[in-house]
Design an enzyme around this catalytic site. Structure first.
Site, PDB file in Angstrom:
ATOM      1  N   GLY A 158       9.318  -3.428 -15.937  1.00  0.00           N
ATOM      2  CA  GLY A 158       8.357  -2.352 -16.163  1.00  0.00           C
ATOM      3  C   GLY A 158       8.072  -1.754 -14.809  1.00  0.00           C
ATOM      4  O   GLY A 158       8.977  -1.613 -13.990  1.00  0.00           O
ATOM      5  N   SER A 185       6.081  -2.623 -11.519  1.00  0.00           N
ATOM      6  CA  SER A 185       5.369  -3.759 -10.930  1.00  0.00           C
ATOM      7  C   SER A 185       3.983  -3.383 -10.401  1.00  0.00           C
ATOM      8  O   SER A 185       3.045  -4.174 -10.470  1.00  0.00           O
ATOM      9  CB  SER A 185       6.204  -4.393  -9.815  1.00  0.00           C
ATOM     10  OG  SER A 185       6.520  -3.432  -8.833  1.00  0.00           O
ATOM     11  N   CYS A 187      13.251  -8.285 -13.267  1.00  0.00           N
ATOM     12  CA  CYS A 187      13.064  -7.010 -12.572  1.00  0.00           C
ATOM     13  C   CYS A 187      11.643  -6.882 -12.003  1.00  0.00           C
ATOM     14  O   CYS A 187      11.316  -7.572 -11.037  1.00  0.00           O
ATOM     15  CB  CYS A 187      13.445  -5.870 -13.504  1.00  0.00           C
ATOM     16  SG  CYS A 187      13.880  -4.378 -12.608  1.00  0.00           S
ATOM     17  N   HIS A 194      18.196  -7.113 -16.577  1.00  0.00           N
ATOM     18  CA  HIS A 194      17.443  -7.203 -17.843  1.00  0.00           C
ATOM     19  C   HIS A 194      18.283  -7.829 -18.954  1.00  0.00           C
ATOM     20  O   HIS A 194      18.828  -7.091 -19.795  1.00  0.00           O
ATOM     21  CB  HIS A 194      17.059  -5.791 -18.305  1.00  0.00           C
ATOM     22  CG  HIS A 194      16.050  -5.114 -17.437  1.00  0.00           C
ATOM     23  ND1 HIS A 194      14.701  -5.173 -17.682  1.00  0.00           N
ATOM     24  CD2 HIS A 194      16.206  -4.367 -16.327  1.00  0.00           C
ATOM     25  CE1 HIS A 194      14.058  -4.484 -16.761  1.00  0.00           C
ATOM     26  NE2 HIS A 194      14.949  -3.984 -15.925  1.00  0.00           N
ATOM     27  N   GLU A 205      17.306  -9.009 -21.602  1.00  0.00           N
ATOM     28  CA  GLU A 205      16.698  -8.669 -22.900  1.00  0.00           C
ATOM     29  C   GLU A 205      17.235  -7.341 -23.433  1.00  0.00           C
ATOM     30  O   GLU A 205      17.091  -7.040 -24.605  1.00  0.00           O
ATOM     31  CB  GLU A 205      15.160  -8.651 -22.791  1.00  0.00           C
ATOM     32  CG  GLU A 205      14.539  -7.428 -22.137  1.00  0.00           C
ATOM     33  CD  GLU A 205      14.656  -7.403 -20.613  1.00  0.00           C
ATOM     34  OE1 GLU A 205      15.329  -8.281 -20.033  1.00  0.00           O
ATOM     35  OE2 GLU A 205      14.072  -6.476 -20.008  1.00  0.00           O
TER      36      GLU A 205
HETATM   37  N1  GLN Z   1      11.375  -0.361  -9.881  1.00  0.00           N
HETATM   38  C1  GLN Z   1      10.415  -1.076 -10.677  1.00  0.00           C
HETATM   39  C2  GLN Z   1       9.286  -1.625  -9.838  1.00  0.00           C
HETATM   40  O1  GLN Z   1       9.285  -1.548  -8.650  1.00  0.00           O
HETATM   41  C3  GLN Z   1      11.075  -2.181 -11.448  1.00  0.00           C
HETATM   42  C4  GLN Z   1      12.002  -1.628 -12.477  1.00  0.00           C
HETATM   43  C5  GLN Z   1      12.182  -2.468 -13.688  1.00  0.00           C
HETATM   44  O2  GLN Z   1      11.446  -3.429 -13.959  1.00  0.00           O
HETATM   45  N2  GLN Z   1      13.136  -2.095 -14.492  1.00  0.00           N
HETATM   46  O3  GLN Z   1       8.370  -2.163 -10.392  1.00  0.00           O
END
Ligand code: GLN
Length: 196
Positions: free
Chosen positions: A53, A55, A85, A177, A179
């Site tokens: 998501g 962060s 991620c 990911h 999932e």
């Molecule tokens: N670039 C996002 C971040 O810094 C992470 C991307 C992701 O979770 N798909 O939170």
């Protein structure tokens, strides 16, 4: 709720990000998966997944909802935890290009958005021997990678010389990911960590 014999209860941190796909993968493997938004919901979990998501958003919500300390304590007490991620960013002790720190429960340094804006997302397939003898599809979306591993952290997968999956005891982190792929191997691997 009563658990079926042999079935585990896995939480998915549900403040923001890709929650549903993780819930579905865990359920497809025959285990109970629940959304976790508040500290009370950490009770009785056999493991927890911190999804991808944004962060910074999830980090802010971790603080606003005050789940950050109880969650951190449970992880330090040994609750199996997997960050995908953004989840990896939240678990890292250090972030190379960001001033804030979040749960700080795994001894790695992470570079956010490490593949730059040119390569926003990509997919590849690799064999990760620790996880499966078969090729696994890896989906990267604005992905971070690991630039430093502490001495107790084991690299599970490197791509072009960059570490994209690692494990420290019962804490697992992936830049990608699993999932979002039509493949359950990585979830099966995490559930094995939760069983022990
Ligand atoms: N670039 C996002 C971040 O810094 C992470 C991307 C992701 O979770 N798909 O939170």
């Amino acid at each position: 709720m009563q658990k079926e014999a042999g079935s585990m209860k896995i939480g998915v941190l549900s403040l923001q990000g890709g929650v549903i796909e993780h819930l579905k993968h865990i359920q497809a493997l025959g285990h109970e998966a629940i959304e976790v938004k508040r500290a009370e919901e950490l009770k009785g979990l056999d493991g927890i997944i911190l999804p991808g998501g944004e962060s910074t958003t999830i980090g802010k919500l971790l603080r606003d909802t005050k789940i950050i300390e109880p969650l951190r304590n449970r992880i330090l007490e040994g609750m199996p935890t997997w960050g995908t991620c953004a989840g990896m960013i939240l678990l890292a002790n250090n972030l190379e290009n960001w001033n804030e720190r979040y749960l700080q429960t795994i001894d790695i340094t992470v570079r956010r958005n490490a593949y730059g804006s040119q390569i926003d997302s990509f997919e590849t397939k690799v064999i990760i021997p620790e996880v499966s003898q078969h090729e696994i599809p890896l989906v990267f979306i604005r992905a971070p990678f690991i630039t430093h591993l502490g001495k107790d952290v084991k690299s599970l997968c490197e791509l072009d010389g960059n570490v994209v999956a690692a494990r420290q005891g019962k804490i697992l982190v992936t830049s990608f990911h699993p999932e979002l792929a039509d493949n359950l191997e990585f979830h099966r691997y995490f559930l094995k960590i939760c069983e022990n």
